[in-house]
Design a protein around this motif. Sequence first.
Motif, short mmCIF file in Angstrom:
data_model
loop_
_atom_site.label_atom_id
_atom_site.label_comp_id
_atom_site.label_asym_id
_atom_site.label_seq_id
_atom_site.Cartn_x
_atom_site.Cartn_y
_atom_site.Cartn_z
N GLN A 3 36.65 0.67 -18.98
CA GLN A 3 36.44 1.58 -17.86
C GLN A 3 36.09 2.96 -18.41
N VAL A 5 35.23 7.03 -17.30
CA VAL A 5 35.34 8.04 -16.25
C VAL A 5 34.81 9.37 -16.78
N SER A 7 33.81 13.43 -16.40
CA SER A 7 34.32 14.64 -15.74
C SER A 7 33.58 15.84 -16.31
N GLY A 115 30.09 4.54 -16.51
CA GLY A 115 30.95 5.35 -15.65
C GLY A 115 30.30 5.53 -14.29
N GLN A 116 31.01 6.23 -13.42
CA GLN A 116 30.53 6.42 -12.05
C GLN A 116 29.56 7.60 -11.95
#
Length: 124
Positions: A3, A5, A7, A115-116
């Motif tokens: 996973q 993520v 930022s 990632g998103q």
Amino acid sequence: QVQLVESGGGLVQAGGSLRLACAASGGSFSNYAMGWFRQAPGKEREFVGGISRGGGRTPYADSVKGRFAISRDNAKNTVYLQMGNLSPEDTAVYYCAAKGTGFVGTNPSLYEYWGQGTQVTVSS
């Protein structure tokens, strides 16, 4: 299963800087070459740069060479994208991606995990 993520995105004025981070979990981070990609509205996803498993090699797209720098901290399972001298043309959603085999590649289809994304907007 890895996973990712991202930022650190946001709004910045032209000429400014931002640092994006991509935190990984669920896998052995040091086994993956990492890439950063971006996608602007109406455009295809494009390679920004990448970093090898040990961090010794960091290829970049010509459009960001000399302005962006990628690093990784395998102890923290995190890869970074330091962006400088930003221009409105850098506005896009930025994605990190993990590639389990081979070297860093420029083709998004070579990466197994994504990632998103995080939005970066550069105002003029």
